[in-house]
Design a protein around this motif. Structure first.
Motif, PDB file in Angstrom:
ATOM      1  N   LEU A 130      43.591  36.695  38.612  1.00  0.00           N
ATOM      2  CA  LEU A 130      42.826  37.409  37.872  1.00  0.00           C
ATOM      3  C   LEU A 130      42.293  38.512  38.256  1.00  0.00           C
ATOM      4  O   LEU A 130      42.581  39.158  39.549  1.00  0.00           O
ATOM      5  CB  LEU A 130      41.013  36.202  39.090  1.00  0.00           C
ATOM      6  CG  LEU A 130      40.124  36.891  38.590  1.00  0.00           C
ATOM      7  CD1 LEU A 130      39.432  36.528  37.001  1.00  0.00           C
ATOM      8  CD2 LEU A 130      38.952  36.224  39.285  1.00  0.00           C
ATOM      9  N   TRP A 131      41.978  39.992  37.275  1.00  0.00           N
ATOM     10  CA  TRP A 131      41.684  40.563  37.323  1.00  0.00           C
ATOM     11  C   TRP A 131      39.576  41.039  37.730  1.00  0.00           C
ATOM     12  O   TRP A 131      39.650  40.239  37.048  1.00  0.00           O
ATOM     13  CB  TRP A 131      42.041  41.944  37.215  1.00  0.00           C
ATOM     14  CG  TRP A 131      43.663  41.706  36.784  1.00  0.00           C
ATOM     15  CD1 TRP A 131      44.062  41.061  37.721  1.00  0.00           C
ATOM     16  CD2 TRP A 131      44.489  43.035  36.099  1.00  0.00           C
ATOM     17  NE1 TRP A 131      45.426  41.752  37.104  1.00  0.00           N
ATOM     18  CE2 TRP A 131      45.654  42.568  36.307  1.00  0.00           C
ATOM     19  CE3 TRP A 131      44.503  43.647  34.687  1.00  0.00           C
ATOM     20  CZ2 TRP A 131      46.885  43.465  35.958  1.00  0.00           C
ATOM     21  CZ3 TRP A 131      45.488  44.425  34.296  1.00  0.00           C
ATOM     22  CH2 TRP A 131      46.308  43.715  34.310  1.00  0.00           C
ATOM     23  N   ARG A 157      45.277  36.348  33.602  1.00  0.00           N
ATOM     24  CA  ARG A 157      44.643  35.021  33.205  1.00  0.00           C
ATOM     25  C   ARG A 157      43.442  34.580  32.845  1.00  0.00           C
ATOM     26  O   ARG A 157      43.261  34.101  31.645  1.00  0.00           O
ATOM     27  CB  ARG A 157      44.940  33.053  34.213  1.00  0.00           C
ATOM     28  CG  ARG A 157      46.301  32.855  34.347  1.00  0.00           C
ATOM     29  CD  ARG A 157      46.522  31.902  35.017  1.00  0.00           C
ATOM     30  NE  ARG A 157      45.699  30.702  34.524  1.00  0.00           N
ATOM     31  CZ  ARG A 157      46.076  28.834  34.962  1.00  0.00           C
ATOM     32  NH1 ARG A 157      46.315  29.335  36.799  1.00  0.00           N
ATOM     33  NH2 ARG A 157      44.672  28.655  34.676  1.00  0.00           N
ATOM     34  N   ALA A 158      42.263  35.801  33.295  1.00  0.00           N
ATOM     35  CA  ALA A 158      41.366  35.765  32.973  1.00  0.00           C
ATOM     36  C   ALA A 158      40.703  36.835  34.049  1.00  0.00           C
ATOM     37  O   ALA A 158      41.642  38.009  34.885  1.00  0.00           O
ATOM     38  CB  ALA A 158      39.918  34.918  33.487  1.00  0.00           C
ATOM     39  N   MET A 191      40.298  27.185  40.183  1.00  0.00           N
ATOM     40  CA  MET A 191      41.304  27.518  40.547  1.00  0.00           C
ATOM     41  C   MET A 191      41.536  29.508  40.825  1.00  0.00           C
ATOM     42  O   MET A 191      42.439  29.672  40.990  1.00  0.00           O
ATOM     43  CB  MET A 191      42.976  27.591  39.934  1.00  0.00           C
ATOM     44  CG  MET A 191      42.950  27.826  37.977  1.00  0.00           C
ATOM     45  SD  MET A 191      44.145  26.949  37.447  1.00  0.00           S
ATOM     46  CE  MET A 191      43.956  25.278  38.016  1.00  0.00           C
ATOM     47  N   LEU A 192      40.664  30.360  39.830  1.00  0.00           N
ATOM     48  CA  LEU A 192      40.814  31.516  39.194  1.00  0.00           C
ATOM     49  C   LEU A 192      39.187  31.951  40.587  1.00  0.00           C
ATOM     50  O   LEU A 192      38.872  33.266  39.772  1.00  0.00           O
ATOM     51  CB  LEU A 192      40.208  31.550  38.008  1.00  0.00           C
ATOM     52  CG  LEU A 192      41.560  31.610  37.422  1.00  0.00           C
ATOM     53  CD1 LEU A 192      41.460  31.831  35.996  1.00  0.00           C
ATOM     54  CD2 LEU A 192      42.714  32.063  37.961  1.00  0.00           C
ATOM     55  N   ARG A 193      38.236  30.572  41.229  1.00  0.00           N
ATOM     56  CA  ARG A 193      36.990  31.340  41.419  1.00  0.00           C
ATOM     57  C   ARG A 193      37.528  32.412  42.772  1.00  0.00           C
ATOM     58  O   ARG A 193      38.409  32.006  43.780  1.00  0.00           O
ATOM     59  CB  ARG A 193      36.549  29.722  42.147  1.00  0.00           C
ATOM     60  CG  ARG A 193      35.418  30.179  42.450  1.00  0.00           C
ATOM     61  CD  ARG A 193      33.782  30.601  41.556  1.00  0.00           C
ATOM     62  NE  ARG A 193      34.071  29.657  40.233  1.00  0.00           N
ATOM     63  CZ  ARG A 193      33.429  28.790  39.919  1.00  0.00           C
ATOM     64  NH1 ARG A 193      32.622  28.159  40.831  1.00  0.00           N
ATOM     65  NH2 ARG A 193      33.501  27.431  39.090  1.00  0.00           N
ATOM     66  N   PRO A 194      36.941  33.629  42.823  1.00  0.00           N
ATOM     67  CA  PRO A 194      37.034  34.792  43.363  1.00  0.00           C
ATOM     68  C   PRO A 194      36.709  34.680  44.757  1.00  0.00           C
ATOM     69  O   PRO A 194      35.413  33.785  44.960  1.00  0.00           O
ATOM     70  CB  PRO A 194      36.639  36.178  42.422  1.00  0.00           C
ATOM     71  CG  PRO A 194      35.886  35.414  41.454  1.00  0.00           C
ATOM     72  CD  PRO A 194      36.235  33.685  41.562  1.00  0.00           C
TER      73      PRO A 194
END
Length: 397
Positions: free
Chosen positions: A130-131, A176-177, A207-210
């Motif tokens: 993630l960015w 990915r997002a 899985m991408l929750r920052p």
């Protein structure tokens, strides 16, 4: 990036301390993390050998950063950016040392409550793949995964984003997002064509929750200097070395002097003992064996003084044995054996007493009864007490 916006986008942030941008009003009343301008503390990537570890890796990283930036070592504050890379880190955060001093001074009375002084882009929530971007006014903060980030104006941010995308495509590590918070910037968002751009962390898959401040960001804390702390500890230890050496030398000298004194005392005692024995042999005892010098000298002196039984007929045979037996019943000695006969002069007794003092008492009791007792052998009894062999002679009838 405002503090309130960071709070909304990171509901599951592990570090609950509030974030405060340096100089933005008053700091929080309790513990907090201060954010410094990321444009003045950029992350740079270095080429570090994988085999280098620990302090050696830090030293090589500092030299490379100084060569690249053309700054003197004393003018730059260079910190390893371990973040999620662990011991294989390849980035450092660099700031002007004088500027770092001004940051620390600007905290004022709140410095005791500050738990970290980190670049503002490090406060963005991050996750692998993630960015994260946040635009506030003319400032864009970017977090390109847990290990990279920057703060720049939109005009400078555009080429930096293009370069990061180019490198990610070449390494097949495109995000990915994209999480974009704050003011929208269509020009920059257009650079992410083909990528998913979301305005809220809640719109991302689990899985991408920052998470914010959960990837070792406090390792970039400019509020403290680990190397300076280590040097201060080393200096303190060095100051203690000489006193410790002097104390050790004094202890060794005292121990040596004590050993020499003990050796001299023992030599003097042996000399006095030798002189005493020689005088006793010359004047009283002759060349016979010496078992107990004090007792034998006392007997010799008594014999010279007394000569009392010289004219009386000495006891012999059964009379002597009877007299000895009568006297021994008045002592605490245990008689283990008795010998007498033609080959034995007088009566020989094998006895056991409690100690040497008791042995002296037995001899004294025999002599008080008019008998002449001499100690033939004495020693420690294995079963306890003192074992002795007495030779009893003479005595008036």
């Amino acid at each position: 990036m405002s503090k309130s916006r960071s709070t909304r986008t990171t509901p599951n942030r592990r570090v609950a301390l509030p974030l405060w941008r340096l100089g933005d009003g008053q700091p929080p009343a309790g513990p907090f993390i201060a954010l410094v301008p990321g444009a003045e503390a950029p992350l740079i990537t270095l080429a570090l050998p994988a085999s280098l570890k620990g302090v050696a890796r830090e030293d090589v990283a500092r030299r490379q950063a100084q060569d690249r930036l053309g700054g003197k070592g004393s003018a730059l504050d260079i910190r390893p950016a371990r973040l999620a890379a662990g011991d294989g880190w390849t980035r450092v955060v660099v700031a002007d040392r004088a500027q770092v001093a001004r940051w620390r001074t600007s905290l004022g009375a709140a410095s005791s409550r500050c738990r970290g002084l980190v670049p503002d882009y490090m406060a963005l929530p991050s996750a692998p793949g993630l960015w994260s971007f946040d635009q506030s006014g003319d400032r864009i903060c970017a977090r390109l995964g847990p290990e990279d980030g920057f703060t720049a104006e939109p005009a400078l941010a555009a080429p930096l984003i293009r370069q990061a995308l180019h490198q990610a495509r070449a390494a097949n590590t495109l995000p990915r997002a994209i999480l974009w918070t704050g003011a929208r910037n269509p020009t920059l968002e257009a650079l992410f064509e083909g990528l998913s751009v979301v305005p809220r962390a809640e719109d991302l898959p689990d899985m991408l929750r920052p998470k914010a401040m959960a990837h070792g960001e406090l390792a970039l804390d400019f509020a403290r200097d680990p190397r300076a702390d280590a040097e201060a500890i080393e200096t303190s230890i060095r100051r203690l070395v000489w006193p410790a050496i002097l104390l050790l030398m004094a202890a060794i000298g005292w121990a040596g002097a004590t050993m020499i004194s003990i050796r001299n005392d023992l030599a003097t005692a042996r000399a006095v003992e030798a002189q005493t024995v020689a005088a006793a042999r010359r004047d009283l005892l002759g060349a016979g064996p010496i078992l107990d010098l004090r007792v034998q000298v006392a007997r010799a002196l008594e014999a010279r003084r007394g000569g009392a039984a010289a004219d009386a007929a000495p006891l012999a045979g059964l009379d002597l044995l009877r007299a000895v037996a009568e006297v021994m019943t008045r002592t605490d000695a245990r008689v283990l054996g008795v010998a007498m006969g033609r080959t034995v002069e007088g009566v020989v007794l094998d006895t056991v007493v409690d100690d040497f003092r008791a042995l002296d008492g037995v001899i004294a009791t025999l002599e008080q009864a008019g008998l002449i007792a001499s100690l033939t052998r004495s020693g420690i009894n294995p079963e306890g007490g003192v074992a002795a062999t007495l030779s009893v002679q003479g005595g008036a009838s």
